[in-house]
Design a protein around this motif. Structure first.
Motif, PDB file in Angstrom:
ATOM      1  N   LEU A   1      -0.151   7.392   3.636  1.00 33.97           N
ATOM      2  CA  LEU A   1       1.170   7.921   3.972  1.00 33.97           C
ATOM      3  C   LEU A   1       1.266   8.218   5.469  1.00 33.97           C
ATOM      4  N   ILE A   2       0.205   8.818   5.995  1.00 31.36           N
ATOM      5  CA  ILE A   2       0.192   9.185   7.424  1.00 31.36           C
ATOM      6  C   ILE A   2       0.155   7.939   8.300  1.00 31.36           C
TER       7      ILE A   2
ATOM      8  N   ALA B   1       0.835  -1.209   0.000  1.00 36.29           N
ATOM      9  CA  ALA B   1       0.000   0.000   0.000  1.00 36.29           C
ATOM     10  C   ALA B   1       0.864   1.252   0.000  1.00 36.29           C
ATOM     11  N   LEU B   2       1.980   1.225   0.719  1.00 39.87           N
ATOM     12  CA  LEU B   2       2.895   2.365   0.729  1.00 39.87           C
ATOM     13  C   LEU B   2       3.521   2.584  -0.643  1.00 39.87           C
ATOM     14  N   ILE B   3       3.991   1.512  -1.259  1.00 38.94           N
ATOM     15  CA  ILE B   3       4.651   1.608  -2.557  1.00 38.94           C
ATOM     16  C   ILE B   3       3.680   2.071  -3.629  1.00 38.94           C
ATOM     17  N   THR B   4       2.442   1.581  -3.559  1.00 39.45           N
ATOM     18  CA  THR B   4       1.435   1.918  -4.566  1.00 39.45           C
ATOM     19  C   THR B   4       1.202   3.420  -4.641  1.00 39.45           C
ATOM     20  N   ILE B   5       1.342   4.109  -3.522  1.00 38.38           N
ATOM     21  CA  ILE B   5       1.167   5.561  -3.498  1.00 38.38           C
ATOM     22  C   ILE B   5       2.123   6.215  -4.492  1.00 38.38           C
ATOM     23  N   PHE B   6       3.402   5.862  -4.409  1.00 37.48           N
ATOM     24  CA  PHE B   6       4.405   6.497  -5.262  1.00 37.48           C
ATOM     25  C   PHE B   6       4.286   6.046  -6.717  1.00 37.48           C
TER      26      PHE B   6
ATOM     27  N   ILE C   1      -3.390  15.852  -7.794  1.00 37.24           N
ATOM     28  CA  ILE C   1      -3.948  16.298  -6.518  1.00 37.24           C
ATOM     29  C   ILE C   1      -4.809  15.199  -5.911  1.00 37.24           C
ATOM     30  N   GLY C   2      -5.663  14.591  -6.767  1.00 39.69           N
ATOM     31  CA  GLY C   2      -6.544  13.524  -6.295  1.00 39.69           C
ATOM     32  C   GLY C   2      -5.778  12.311  -5.810  1.00 39.69           C
ATOM     33  N   THR C   3      -4.777  11.889  -6.603  1.00 41.47           N
ATOM     34  CA  THR C   3      -3.983  10.709  -6.239  1.00 41.47           C
ATOM     35  C   THR C   3      -3.231  10.938  -4.938  1.00 41.47           C
ATOM     36  N   PHE C   4      -2.619  12.113  -4.817  1.00 43.28           N
ATOM     37  CA  PHE C   4      -1.856  12.412  -3.603  1.00 43.28           C
ATOM     38  C   PHE C   4      -2.760  12.443  -2.380  1.00 43.28           C
ATOM     39  N   CYS C   5      -3.884  13.161  -2.506  1.00 50.24           N
ATOM     40  CA  CYS C   5      -4.775  13.302  -1.346  1.00 50.24           C
ATOM     41  C   CYS C   5      -5.493  11.999  -1.002  1.00 50.24           C
ATOM     42  N   ASN C   6      -5.833  11.216  -2.025  1.00 51.10           N
ATOM     43  CA  ASN C   6      -6.492   9.934  -1.768  1.00 51.10           C
ATOM     44  C   ASN C   6      -5.571   8.969  -1.028  1.00 51.10           C
ATOM     45  N   ASN C   7      -4.266   9.143  -1.245  1.00 46.14           N
ATOM     46  CA  ASN C   7      -3.303   8.247  -0.603  1.00 46.14           C
ATOM     47  C   ASN C   7      -2.613   8.877   0.594  1.00 46.14           C
ATOM     48  N   LEU C   8      -2.982  10.125   0.879  1.00 45.86           N
ATOM     49  CA  LEU C   8      -2.317  10.822   1.978  1.00 45.86           C
ATOM     50  C   LEU C   8      -2.562  10.131   3.315  1.00 45.86           C
ATOM     51  N   GLN C   9      -3.784   9.595   3.486  1.00 45.66           N
ATOM     52  CA  GLN C   9      -4.056   8.905   4.747  1.00 45.66           C
ATOM     53  C   GLN C   9      -3.175   7.663   4.903  1.00 45.66           C
TER      54      GLN C   9
ATOM     55  N   ALA D   1      -7.369  19.408   5.135  1.00 43.58           N
ATOM     56  CA  ALA D   1      -7.812  20.037   6.388  1.00 43.58           C
ATOM     57  C   ALA D   1      -8.416  19.004   7.333  1.00 43.58           C
ATOM     58  N   THR D   2      -9.205  18.076   6.764  1.00 47.97           N
ATOM     59  CA  THR D   2      -9.817  17.017   7.575  1.00 47.97           C
ATOM     60  C   THR D   2      -8.760  16.098   8.171  1.00 47.97           C
ATOM     61  N   LEU D   3      -7.731  15.763   7.373  1.00 50.49           N
ATOM     62  CA  LEU D   3      -6.642  14.921   7.873  1.00 50.49           C
ATOM     63  C   LEU D   3      -5.889  15.608   9.012  1.00 50.49           C
ATOM     64  N   ILE D   4      -5.643  16.895   8.854  1.00 52.16           N
ATOM     65  CA  ILE D   4      -4.931  17.646   9.895  1.00 52.16           C
ATOM     66  C   ILE D   4      -5.739  17.658  11.193  1.00 52.16           C
ATOM     67  N   LEU D   5      -7.063  17.804  11.065  1.00 49.16           N
ATOM     68  CA  LEU D   5      -7.924  17.878  12.241  1.00 49.16           C
ATOM     69  C   LEU D   5      -8.118  16.529  12.929  1.00 49.16           C
ATOM     70  N   THR D   6      -8.158  15.437  12.131  1.00 49.86           N
ATOM     71  CA  THR D   6      -8.500  14.126  12.702  1.00 49.86           C
ATOM     72  C   THR D   6      -7.296  13.284  13.114  1.00 49.86           C
ATOM     73  N   THR D   7      -6.150  13.468  12.463  1.00 51.52           N
ATOM     74  CA  THR D   7      -4.982  12.618  12.731  1.00 51.52           C
ATOM     75  C   THR D   7      -4.568  12.588  14.208  1.00 51.52           C
ATOM     76  N   PRO D   8      -4.551  13.725  14.911  1.00 51.53           N
ATOM     77  CA  PRO D   8      -4.132  13.683  16.332  1.00 51.53           C
ATOM     78  C   PRO D   8      -5.026  12.823  17.217  1.00 51.53           C
ATOM     79  N   PHE D   9      -6.249  12.543  16.763  1.00 50.64           N
ATOM     80  CA  PHE D   9      -7.205  11.800  17.595  1.00 50.64           C
ATOM     81  C   PHE D   9      -7.177  10.288  17.327  1.00 50.64           C
ATOM     82  N   GLY D  10      -6.355   9.839  16.375  1.00 46.94           N
ATOM     83  CA  GLY D  10      -6.223   8.411  16.142  1.00 46.94           C
ATOM     84  C   GLY D  10      -6.674   7.984  14.759  1.00 46.94           C
ATOM     85  N   ILE D  11      -6.455   6.715  14.476  1.00 44.24           N
ATOM     86  CA  ILE D  11      -6.687   6.188  13.145  1.00 44.24           C
ATOM     87  C   ILE D  11      -8.184   6.077  12.805  1.00 44.24           C
ATOM     88  N   TYR D  12      -9.034   5.839  13.801  1.00 47.48           N
ATOM     89  CA  TYR D  12     -10.467   5.695  13.532  1.00 47.48           C
ATOM     90  C   TYR D  12     -11.131   7.023  13.181  1.00 47.48           C
ATOM     91  N   PRO D  13     -10.878   8.098  13.940  1.00 47.80           N
ATOM     92  CA  PRO D  13     -11.404   9.396  13.515  1.00 47.80           C
ATOM     93  C   PRO D  13     -10.892   9.810  12.132  1.00 47.80           C
TER      94      PRO D  13
END
Length: 485
Positions: A234-235, A49-54, A224-232, A371-383
């Motif tokens: 990456l995180i 899944a990590l490699i597929t992003i790149f 933009i779509g590919t990067f953002c769709n896979n940003l989660q 923006a949603t990723l920035i807001l939710t990431t500190p609260f854990g993987i489920y949020p």
């Protein structure tokens, strides 16, 4: 190249073949993934899944939106196709080199040095994918999805067999690498036999520039779509671990298979059809409404039904070691349920030649995603997962906004088109979920009972409510049956 006439019969036939292609290949892939998931670990899937992003980001650069540009241009000839062919190959070589030299830095970032070899080997697929993109554009321009059907079935079967054999021989992670790389190569090879087009010794910078004036907006949108769709991913891969990413990725896979089957069929069939009659707004709106109604009627019960049966399904198919992915599957179902509605709206916008609007929409949506990723990431993987599902629902409204003006297709009309299927699906899924709380059968028996009850209940709801999509499908079935007698 002769201009193709898109008759009603050709449109329906093409949709059937494209749906069979995506449905057949996804069904085969579904069974292959079950076998592999039972033999491999969540961590193996997390690494891929990590490699597929790149790889996906590099693919977006290589293809550059030229496939869509060739389809959208009603006057594209051998000169345009050959020009894009040579440019795509050149681009694939450049981006493979960039992947090759950046592999150690990516591996160091994730503290996993096995990624170096994996990236460098899987990166070879860029070359094959660059050619397959042109071959697919040629078939799509003629709505010749019958050849796509045979090509996909052969490719997915052979590459799946390679992956299974390697997993059986205890290659572990490399079984997934072998499956993915062989898929790209075999698809290229099969389409060389099935597609009659061959590149000519032709190249035109002026034609490339003309196509690029349309495709660069799609390229940027896709990037933009590919990067953002896979940003989660990456995180998750960086903040947590590859096992968690494996659960997250596997949870998304099941609803994604169903959604993408219908989603891609809509896009591949409607885009060339709409493009051929881009000046007929009433035609596009009529076909689009029919597409959204039918896709909602078919997709929503599958998606919400899957969320309801997720526990017995995962335990039966993948074993207990994958139970951690159940919650991700249920969350993903919410977001993927509305993907074909997003796609139908975007396809209409693209077919009208408004790639500028497409780009603006992608920028707006990706700002919201980040923006949603920035807001939710500190609260854990489920949020984080919940936030992305909510974003997908919101994007359906954002994609529909331009068509209020372009096609006079208002929000209330789109809601009106999906609401009957949405209500029926939620009622059916709620009933199954309730039954699972009180029934005490073994998981495999419970899974069969759930599926049968879901189908029966949904059909009963369709009959009672006189669902228009259900009546239409019955009519089409009777017409086709009468012709075969």
């Amino acid at each position: 190249m002769q201009k193709i006439q898109f008759t009603k019969r050709k449109l329906i036939t093409s949709f059937i073949w494209k749906t069979l292609e995506k449905g057949g290949s996804q069904l085969i892939q579904f069974f292959i993934s079950i076998i592999l998931a039972r033999m491999l670990s969540p961590s193996d899937y997390g690494v891929i899944a990590l490699i597929t992003i790149f790889i996906n980001i590099a693919n977006a650069f290589v293809q550059s939106g030229f496939g869509s540009a060739l389809i959208q241009d009603n006057n594209s000839s051998d000169l345009e196709f050959s020009t894009v062919f040579y440019f795509s190959i050149f681009s694939s070589i450049i981006f493979y080199f960039l992947l090759f030299i950046s592999a150690p830095f990516i591996a160091n970032f994730y503290h996993s040095f096995v990624l170096i070899k994996v990236i460098r080997i899987l990166g070879v697929s860029l070359l094959f994918n660059s050619i397959v993109c042109i071959q697919n554009a040629f078939l799509a321009k003629r709505l010749n999805y019958k050849k796509n059907f045979f090509g996909s079935i052969i490719t997915i079967s052979l590459s799946g067999a390679i992956g299974i054999i390697m997993a059986y021989k205890n290659f572990g992670l490399w079984a997934l690498v072998g499956q993915n790389l062989s898929y790209s190569f075999i698809m290229f090879l099969v389409l060389c036999f099935l597609v009659e087009w061959r590149p000519k010794l032709l190249f035109s910078f002026s034609k490339l520039k003309k196509l690029y004036s349309y495709s660069w907006k799609l390229l940027l949108s896709n990037l933009i779509g590919t990067f953002c769709n896979n940003l989660q991913s990456l995180i998750i891969g960086r903040r947590y671990n590859t096992s968690q990413l494996g659960y997250y990725n596997r949870g998304q896979t099941f609803p994604q298979i169903i959604s993408n089957t219908l989603d891609t069929s809509i896009q591949y069939v409607l885009f060339p059809t709409f493009s051929s009659r881009s000046d007929d707004i009433l035609f596009i709106k009529e076909k689009m409404r029919k597409s959204i109604s039918l896709s909602a009627y078919i997709l929503l019960p599958c998606i919400f039904g899957m969320a309801a049966i997720s526990r017995p399904m995962i335990i039966t198919l993948l074993t207990e070691k994958w139970t951690n992915c159940i919650i991700f599957l249920q969350i993903s179902c919410i977001g993927f349920a509305f993907m074909p509605i997003q796609t139908a709206n975007l396809t209409a916008i693209n077919s009208l030649g408004r790639s500028d609007i497409y780009l603006k929409l992608e920028i707006i949506k990706r700002i919201i995603t980040i923006a949603t990723l920035i807001l939710t990431t500190p609260f854990g993987i489920y949020p984080l997962a919940i936030g992305q599902a909510i974003c997908n629902i919101l994007f359906s409204f954002i994609n529909a906004f331009p068509n209020k003006k372009l096609l006079n297709y208002k929000y209330y009309e789109q809601i009106e088109d999906i609401l009957p299927a949405l209500i029926q699906s939620l009622l059916m899924a709620s009933l199954i979920f309730f039954l699972n709380k009180i029934l005490t059968f073994q998981n495999n028996i419970l899974l069969i009972i759930d599926i049968l009850i879901g189908i029966i209940v949904y059909i009963i709801f369709s009959i009672i409510s006189h669902n228009k999509s259900f009546i239409y499908l019955i009519k089409i079935f009777k017409e086709r049956k009468s012709k075969t007698i």
